[in-house]
Design an enzyme around this catalytic site. Structure first.
Site, PDB file in Angstrom:
ATOM      1  N   CYS A 202       0.831  -1.204   0.000  1.00  0.00           N
ATOM      2  CA  CYS A 202       0.000   0.000   0.000  1.00  0.00           C
ATOM      3  C   CYS A 202       0.864   1.251   0.000  1.00  0.00           C
ATOM      4  O   CYS A 202       0.727   2.127   0.842  1.00  0.00           O
ATOM      5  CB  CYS A 202      -0.953  -0.028   1.201  1.00  0.00           C
ATOM      6  SG  CYS A 202      -2.309   1.127   1.005  1.00  0.00           S
TER       7      CYS A 202
ATOM      8  N   VAL B 168       1.346   3.371  -5.362  1.00  0.00           N
ATOM      9  CA  VAL B 168       0.428   2.742  -6.310  1.00  0.00           C
ATOM     10  C   VAL B 168      -0.752   2.105  -5.576  1.00  0.00           C
ATOM     11  O   VAL B 168      -1.913   2.286  -5.963  1.00  0.00           O
ATOM     12  CB  VAL B 168       1.159   1.695  -7.176  1.00  0.00           C
ATOM     13  CG1 VAL B 168       0.172   0.991  -8.108  1.00  0.00           C
ATOM     14  CG2 VAL B 168       2.263   2.361  -7.987  1.00  0.00           C
ATOM     15  N   GLY B 169      -0.452   1.377  -4.494  1.00  0.00           N
ATOM     16  CA  GLY B 169      -1.516   0.730  -3.743  1.00  0.00           C
ATOM     17  C   GLY B 169      -2.533   1.732  -3.221  1.00  0.00           C
ATOM     18  O   GLY B 169      -3.751   1.514  -3.294  1.00  0.00           O
ATOM     19  N   GLY B 170      -2.026   2.850  -2.715  1.00  0.00           N
ATOM     20  CA  GLY B 170      -2.918   3.903  -2.224  1.00  0.00           C
ATOM     21  C   GLY B 170      -3.823   4.410  -3.340  1.00  0.00           C
ATOM     22  O   GLY B 170      -5.025   4.623  -3.141  1.00  0.00           O
TER      23      GLY B 170
ATOM     24  N   GLY C 236      12.997  14.803  -6.609  1.00  0.00           N
ATOM     25  CA  GLY C 236      12.194  13.599  -6.396  1.00  0.00           C
ATOM     26  C   GLY C 236      12.010  12.752  -7.644  1.00  0.00           C
ATOM     27  O   GLY C 236      11.244  11.793  -7.634  1.00  0.00           O
TER      28      GLY C 236
ATOM     29  N   ASP D 140      16.040  -1.314 -14.354  1.00  0.00           N
ATOM     30  CA  ASP D 140      14.592  -1.144 -14.517  1.00  0.00           C
ATOM     31  C   ASP D 140      14.212  -1.298 -15.987  1.00  0.00           C
ATOM     32  O   ASP D 140      13.288  -2.041 -16.334  1.00  0.00           O
ATOM     33  CB  ASP D 140      14.196   0.240 -13.987  1.00  0.00           C
ATOM     34  CG  ASP D 140      12.738   0.575 -14.244  1.00  0.00           C
ATOM     35  OD1 ASP D 140      11.893   0.153 -13.438  1.00  0.00           O
ATOM     36  OD2 ASP D 140      12.446   1.250 -15.254  1.00  0.00           O
TER      37      ASP D 140
ATOM     38  N   LYS E  82      11.929  -4.330 -18.091  1.00  0.00           N
ATOM     39  CA  LYS E  82      10.811  -4.021 -18.980  1.00  0.00           C
ATOM     40  C   LYS E  82      11.084  -4.535 -20.393  1.00  0.00           C
ATOM     41  O   LYS E  82      10.182  -5.035 -21.073  1.00  0.00           O
ATOM     42  CB  LYS E  82      10.568  -2.509 -18.988  1.00  0.00           C
ATOM     43  CG  LYS E  82      10.042  -2.001 -17.641  1.00  0.00           C
ATOM     44  CD  LYS E  82      10.111  -0.482 -17.535  1.00  0.00           C
ATOM     45  CE  LYS E  82       9.511   0.002 -16.215  1.00  0.00           C
ATOM     46  NZ  LYS E  82       9.800   1.438 -15.968  1.00  0.00           N
TER      47      LYS E  82
END
Lengths: 435, 435
Positions: B12, B15-17, B186, B200, B204
């Site tokens: 959470c 993304v989960g939020g 950020g 990363d 992908k």
């Protein structure tokens, strides 16, 4: 490996020919992806003698007999137009066949009757090829974005008009001249009405809006203006304000405003030429390419770009749907149907918020701008920018408005035309994509 | 309406939020699209006290218990990383739950074990959110293009590195400086290794290549170079030849050539910085946006563009998958699985055809160009263009090669470095997208 998937092909023009070629070339891959080979059961055409490339035993003029033949699993329709295709597809559904179609006119005319017939028969109706050729667009709208709320879909979905407008911008030519060139080069058909007057784009807009907003939208709900009235002056004026002219298909979910604030959202769907900033991603889409810009609540801005027409690209979309239908059949199901639960009302163009660019030749004396500005204000239209250029005893006013109901903008322009201080309204076009 | 679809959420964070928020905001629409309401059955987190926004009775630290709970239909995994997630997902499959995941590392590490487990259990494994955030990409590859033959997939799939390279181009800054700025704003994490060193993007690329070529490709098969060695000089040299530097994920189906001409196609997958022409559609993709360019036999060139990261865009992709799984469950089926029938071998980078840009400082005397050109020829590398600029008693040679096996190019550069006439190799980067 299981028994072959038997495909009936309706129509064998540019797209149909490409479908047959690809089915042959990619036979092994298709079989591996589907789990069974694909076999052409028959090809329905009007004039079998014109298709020497198709094995004679496959050709038939009896399309109805073909689509209802017990051994046929799947019908691929690339004839186009409303009748007799509608009757053929309804007969196919009734006989339990799934359908893959590239027919935008039919889907936009009354897609929901077809969807209902397919759902009733428990079979599939897929039509990725009907909008923007090879660009995967309908499946992303139906499935990938099914968890999101779409706000806007704006596309360049007609290659012919995009070619003509691109040439007008590059050469300074007028519409008639650019159309003649497009016809000569084969980018426009002998009768260019469907493209030039926006019928083709309007059908595609109806299909996109239906899927985007889970609402039945037909071609009749789409406001439509073609590009035949676009002048070399319009294109030049666009360049002066950092814009380019494109024929856009615009599907919007519009929140209620003003007096309607109590009501719910509505759907505004329109096709018309518009100025868009050259910095907008759609501005760079040249020639016969298509692109569709999507704005969703959570996903933000997305763009899909590719070849919007042509035999092979369209056939690629047809075969993608064919594989999907075959996989569904293997699983013994039909894919998810199209939902129209939202049932949002169509918003008439008069009440749809748009922005205008207006160029005027006016007398170069004090007070003219004030008089003109007053007319905008009187109609409730707020002006975003004005540029005034004097030349001799005349001057040019170039005005870009803020967003206002289209009817208010249209009333303003009518009034300006009758104003003694206004010598001529030299260019009017809607503007999209300005922040 | 039927009983609710019960969803277990693993993780959470951002993304989960966003998933929880959207499930709440769009509850009505989701229920209409699925045919039943969606209910959150539980949220597994490590520190329940850090999630005051989630109703306390939903929070649990027992992820394994949650994914195997009999009332759970579907598991949404947004934890990331390999373990304990792999074990949790395998447990979920075994318990008959479908899974929607945003986990690129896990899918790229050993996706086929997960696919097999899902297929064995007859449930779904969808992961649209794992590559390029909200951009519908995996479903188009798996389904829309299933009737076509893919040749190439080239993407900008990492926002952090794209931001850093964009800033280097805009400001002339070096890598370290641009990274510091990205961290401060950020856009880069405190430990930027996964992004900056290309891990990363490589994960992908493995996922994209697997789907595009119906072949098992893992992160270990991907050649990987990050952007930390990209210098301000590289970026300046790129601009001089009308290019810009991007970190590209490149998946290609390569036909056999030369001695291998007897063999079949292979798959070359690589992630590295490269110069691309500023006129290439990918060149304009700035900041944190992602875009993926696809070349297919019949469909031609396609591009997909949008937000590649962020809570809401990623959650949009998760919910799209969630709707798809829910519809499959309603139909009592699993969606089409991933096919790996082609089983194409991975081509090592040494044998992969690439093009190089090489800038050299050389002594400005006759014969130097000939000596340098000879070295390229000796390694079988053909030169496309050379630009020679004299300055004082030194000169600069800027060379762009034709396509040659990477190893030959690499050998050439090693030899050039040792050549007395070459004072310095000032910039080497691969070049993509030149015709």
């Amino acid at each position: 490996m299981s028994a072959p998937l038997k495909v009936a092909l309706l129509g064998c023009g540019t797209v149909g020919g490409a479908v047959l070629r690809l089915l042959d070339q990619q036979a092994e891959d298709l079989a591996a992806r589907i789990g069974r080979p694909v076999e052409v059961a028959g090809v329905a055409v009007r004039r079998p003698d014109r298709h020497p490339e198709v094995p004679a035993h496959l050709l038939t003029t009896d399309a109805h007999g073909l689509v209802t033949r017990p051994d046929v699993d799947l019908v691929v329709e690339v004839i186009g137009g409303i009748e007799p295709v509608r009757s053929l597809l309804l007969a196919a559904f009734e006989a339990g066949k799934s359908v893959v179609s590239a027919n935008k006119a039919l889907l936009a005319d009354d897609g929901s009757a077809l969807h209902h017939a397919a759902a009733k028969a428990g079979v599939d109706l897929y039509y990725e090829a009907s909008v923007a050729g090879a660009i995967p667009l309908l499946r992303p709208l139906r499935e990938s974005l099914a968890g999101d709320q779409l706000r806007r879909v704006v596309g360049i979905v007609n290659g012919t008009t995009n070619y003509i407008l691109s040439r007008m911008a590059e050469t300074g030519a007028g519409f008639t001249e650019a159309l003649a060139e497009a016809t000569e080069l084969g980018y426009a058909e002998a009768d260019p009405t469907a493209d030039v007057d926006g019928f083709d784009a309007a059908a595609k807009a109806a299909i996109l809006a239906s899927l985007a907003f889970h609402t039945e939208v037909t071609a009749a709900d789409v406001y439509r203006e073609g590009i035949s009235a676009v002048t070399a002056t319009d294109v030049a004026r666009a360049a002066e304000i950092g814009c380019t002219v494109k024929l856009l298909a615009i599907c919007e979910r519009v929140a209620p405003a003003g007096e309607d604030a109590e009501g719910g959202d509505s759907v505004a769907v329109r096709v018309h030429p518009a100025m868009i900033p050259t910095t907008h991603p759609l501005a760079a889409v040249g020639g016969a390419f298509n692109a569709v810009f999507v704005e969703a609540e959570a996903a933000g801005q997305l763009m899909f770009y590719g070849q919007g027409a042509g035999g092979e690209p369209t056939a690629s979309a047809v075969l993608g749907d064919l594989v999907a239908v075959a996989r569904n059949r293997a699983a013994g199901v039909a894919g998810p149907g199209v939902t129209t639960y939202a049932g949002l009302p169509a918003r008439p163009i008069a009440e749809t918020p748009t922005r205008y660019h207006v160029s005027l030749d006016v007398a170069d004396k004090p007070g003219v701008l004030a008089t003109v500005a007053q007319e905008f204000a009187r109609n409730g239209v707020s002006i975003a920018t004005v540029r005034q250029d004097g030349h001799g005893d005349a001057a040019t006013l170039v005005i870009v408005t803020h967003s206002a109901p289209d009817a208010a903008l249209s009333r303003t322009v009518t009034a300006l035309r009758e104003m003694p201080a206004v010598r001529a309204v030299t260019s009017i076009l809607r503007v999209e994509g300005l922040s």
